[in-house]
Design a protein around this motif. Structure first.
Motif, PDB file in Angstrom:
ATOM      1  N   TRP A  93       1.248  -1.110  -0.200  1.00  0.00           N
ATOM      2  CA  TRP A  93       0.061   0.188  -0.097  1.00  0.00           C
ATOM      3  C   TRP A  93       0.420   1.387  -0.092  1.00  0.00           C
ATOM      4  O   TRP A  93       0.509   2.168  -0.724  1.00  0.00           O
ATOM      5  CB  TRP A  93      -0.795   0.162   1.098  1.00  0.00           C
ATOM      6  N   GLN A 117       3.913   1.422  -0.789  1.00  0.00           N
ATOM      7  CA  GLN A 117       4.458   1.251  -2.154  1.00  0.00           C
ATOM      8  C   GLN A 117       3.631   2.176  -3.480  1.00  0.00           C
ATOM      9  O   GLN A 117       4.272   3.589  -4.114  1.00  0.00           O
ATOM     10  CB  GLN A 117       4.960   0.629  -2.455  1.00  0.00           C
ATOM     11  N   GLU A 118       2.367   1.320  -3.705  1.00  0.00           N
ATOM     12  CA  GLU A 118       1.343   2.590  -4.801  1.00  0.00           C
ATOM     13  C   GLU A 118       1.171   3.816  -3.947  1.00  0.00           C
ATOM     14  O   GLU A 118       1.035   4.740  -5.225  1.00  0.00           O
ATOM     15  CB  GLU A 118      -0.052   0.947  -4.594  1.00  0.00           C
ATOM     16  N   GLN A 119       1.068   3.901  -3.001  1.00  0.00           N
ATOM     17  CA  GLN A 119       0.914   5.146  -2.839  1.00  0.00           C
ATOM     18  C   GLN A 119       2.051   6.429  -2.840  1.00  0.00           C
ATOM     19  O   GLN A 119       2.325   8.164  -3.726  1.00  0.00           O
ATOM     20  CB  GLN A 119       0.601   6.152  -1.056  1.00  0.00           C
ATOM     21  N   ASP A 141       4.723   5.811  -5.546  1.00  0.00           N
ATOM     22  CA  ASP A 141       4.103   5.676  -6.870  1.00  0.00           C
ATOM     23  C   ASP A 141       2.773   7.004  -7.624  1.00  0.00           C
ATOM     24  O   ASP A 141       3.257   7.396  -8.358  1.00  0.00           O
ATOM     25  CB  ASP A 141       3.613   3.398  -7.314  1.00  0.00           C
ATOM     26  N   ALA A 142       1.719   7.002  -6.514  1.00  0.00           N
ATOM     27  CA  ALA A 142       0.764   7.474  -7.042  1.00  0.00           C
ATOM     28  C   ALA A 142       1.222   9.508  -6.812  1.00  0.00           C
ATOM     29  O   ALA A 142       1.140  10.323  -7.813  1.00  0.00           O
ATOM     30  CB  ALA A 142      -0.416   7.312  -6.151  1.00  0.00           C
ATOM     31  N   GLN A 143       2.018   9.731  -5.928  1.00  0.00           N
ATOM     32  CA  GLN A 143       2.828  10.475  -5.905  1.00  0.00           C
ATOM     33  C   GLN A 143       3.792  10.535  -6.662  1.00  0.00           C
ATOM     34  O   GLN A 143       4.737  11.554  -6.217  1.00  0.00           O
ATOM     35  CB  GLN A 143       2.789  11.251  -4.405  1.00  0.00           C
ATOM     36  N   ARG A 144       4.871   9.993  -6.954  1.00  0.00           N
ATOM     37  CA  ARG A 144       5.921  10.044  -7.759  1.00  0.00           C
ATOM     38  C   ARG A 144       7.046  10.287  -7.096  1.00  0.00           C
ATOM     39  O   ARG A 144       8.087  11.009  -7.055  1.00  0.00           O
ATOM     40  CB  ARG A 144       6.234  10.938  -9.466  1.00  0.00           C
ATOM     41  N   GLU A 174       8.332   8.248   0.397  1.00  0.00           N
ATOM     42  CA  GLU A 174       6.638   8.628   0.944  1.00  0.00           C
ATOM     43  C   GLU A 174       6.718   7.912   2.917  1.00  0.00           C
ATOM     44  O   GLU A 174       6.253   8.630   3.336  1.00  0.00           O
ATOM     45  CB  GLU A 174       6.443   7.646   0.067  1.00  0.00           C
TER      46      GLU A 174
END
Length: 57
Positions: free
Chosen positions: A21, A23-25, A27-30, A36
């Protein structure tokens, strides 16, 4: 960006679902996973009661 002399390093064990989760967050924020985690920890630091004093709980 922080220099190596300004950072500390440690390993942390997370449930795989939480790591995925995060990592997904990230990735979404680059952002990197490390960036993160730093952003999220920094966002909670002012809310800690002893954050202004700089003393451990």
């Amino acid at each position: 960006m922080l220099k190596n002399a300004d950072t500390g390093q440690f390993k942390v064990r997370l449930p795989l679902e939480l790591k995925q989760w995060l990592q997904e967050q990230a990735d979404a924020q680059r952002r990197s996973l490390t960036a993160e985690v730093i952003v999220r920890l920094e966002s909670t630091r002012p809310q800690a009661p002893d954050a202004q004093k700089g003393t451990p709980p």
